[in-house]
Write a protein that holds these residues in place. Structure first.
Motif, mmCIF file in Angstrom:
data_model
loop_
_atom_site.group_PDB
_atom_site.id
_atom_site.type_symbol
_atom_site.label_atom_id
_atom_site.label_comp_id
_atom_site.label_asym_id
_atom_site.label_seq_id
_atom_site.Cartn_x
_atom_site.Cartn_y
_atom_site.Cartn_z
ATOM 1 N N PRO A 54 0.822 -1.220 0.000
ATOM 2 C CA PRO A 54 0.000 0.000 0.000
ATOM 3 C C PRO A 54 0.855 1.268 0.000
ATOM 4 N N ASP A 55 0.407 2.261 -0.762
ATOM 5 C CA ASP A 55 1.087 3.563 -0.767
ATOM 6 C C ASP A 55 0.754 4.265 0.553
ATOM 7 N N PRO A 56 1.476 5.347 0.860
ATOM 8 C CA PRO A 56 1.267 6.020 2.153
ATOM 9 C C PRO A 56 -0.171 6.461 2.412
ATOM 10 N N THR A 57 -0.870 6.919 1.389
ATOM 11 C CA THR A 57 -2.255 7.359 1.577
ATOM 12 C C THR A 57 -3.150 6.177 1.923
ATOM 13 N N THR A 58 -3.003 5.079 1.183
ATOM 14 C CA THR A 58 -3.796 3.881 1.450
ATOM 15 C C THR A 58 -3.474 3.326 2.827
ATOM 16 N N LEU A 59 -2.196 3.324 3.176
ATOM 17 C CA LEU A 59 -1.778 2.848 4.491
ATOM 18 C C LEU A 59 -2.440 3.675 5.597
ATOM 19 N N CYS A 60 -2.501 4.976 5.389
ATOM 20 C CA CYS A 60 -3.133 5.887 6.340
ATOM 21 C C CYS A 60 -4.617 5.561 6.492
ATOM 22 N N LEU A 61 -5.283 5.316 5.390
ATOM 23 C CA LEU A 61 -6.707 5.004 5.435
ATOM 24 C C LEU A 61 -6.971 3.654 6.102
ATOM 25 N N ILE A 62 -6.104 2.668 5.837
ATOM 26 C CA ILE A 62 -6.235 1.359 6.481
ATOM 27 C C ILE A 62 -6.023 1.507 7.987
ATOM 28 N N ALA A 63 -5.014 2.291 8.366
ATOM 29 C CA ALA A 63 -4.744 2.529 9.788
ATOM 30 C C ALA A 63 -5.953 3.177 10.456
ATOM 31 N N ALA A 64 -6.558 4.154 9.798
ATOM 32 C CA ALA A 64 -7.729 4.832 10.360
ATOM 33 C C ALA A 64 -8.899 3.861 10.487
ATOM 34 N N GLU A 65 -9.065 2.996 9.500
ATOM 35 C CA GLU A 65 -10.167 2.034 9.524
ATOM 36 C C GLU A 65 -9.990 1.006 10.643
ATOM 37 N N THR A 66 -8.757 0.577 10.877
ATOM 38 C CA THR A 66 -8.507 -0.443 11.899
ATOM 39 C C THR A 66 -8.370 0.135 13.296
ATOM 40 N N GLY A 67 -8.014 1.413 13.384
ATOM 41 C CA GLY A 67 -7.764 2.013 14.689
ATOM 42 C C GLY A 67 -6.336 1.809 15.162
ATOM 43 N N LEU A 68 -5.481 1.274 14.295
ATOM 44 C CA LEU A 68 -4.061 1.101 14.605
ATOM 45 C C LEU A 68 -3.302 2.327 14.124
ATOM 46 N N SER A 69 -2.081 2.508 14.624
ATOM 47 C CA SER A 69 -1.259 3.614 14.132
ATOM 48 C C SER A 69 -0.710 3.246 12.751
ATOM 49 N N GLU A 70 -0.251 4.249 12.031
ATOM 50 C CA GLU A 70 0.351 3.991 10.729
ATOM 51 C C GLU A 70 1.570 3.090 10.871
ATOM 52 N N GLU A 71 2.346 3.306 11.929
ATOM 53 C CA GLU A 71 3.550 2.513 12.152
ATOM 54 C C GLU A 71 3.199 1.053 12.420
#
Length: 99
Positions: A54-71
């Motif tokens: 995933p690119d950074p934007t997609t990673l950010c959206l996945i993190a937001a959806e899961t409630g996990l941090s981007e890291e």
């Protein structure tokens, strides 16, 4: 469109797209987080059906959806990719197949 995306990223607490790196000192002090079953379903779905890289934007959206941090999300994707590569008979740390 770019302005809308910027506001959407800011609204979900995400940084603007760019290189993502895990600070070494943070990794040593951070407690491991085990994703819940619901979070794992979201992560697995995105890994298998959407994108293994995933690119950074997609990673950010996945993190937001899961409630996990981007890291945490990035770390999960890296570990899952290594696991997938190993199951396919590929080197787990290689970026490409070499002759």
């Amino acid at each position: 469109m770019v302005r809308q995306l910027s506001w959407a990223l800011l609204a979900c607490g995400c940084r603007m797209p760019g290189p993502i790196a895990l600070p070494q000192e943070k990794m040593a002090t951070e407690k491991p987080v085990t994703p819940t079953e619901e979070q794992l379903e979201i992560l697995e779905y995105n890994f298998c059906k959407v994108n293994k890289h995933p690119d950074p934007t997609t990673l950010c959206l996945i993190a937001a959806e899961t409630g996990l941090s981007e890291e945490q999300t990035l770390k999960w994707f890296k570990q899952r990719l290594a696991e997938w590569r190993k199951s396919e008979g590929l080197p787990s740390e290689s970026g490409s197949v070499r002759d």
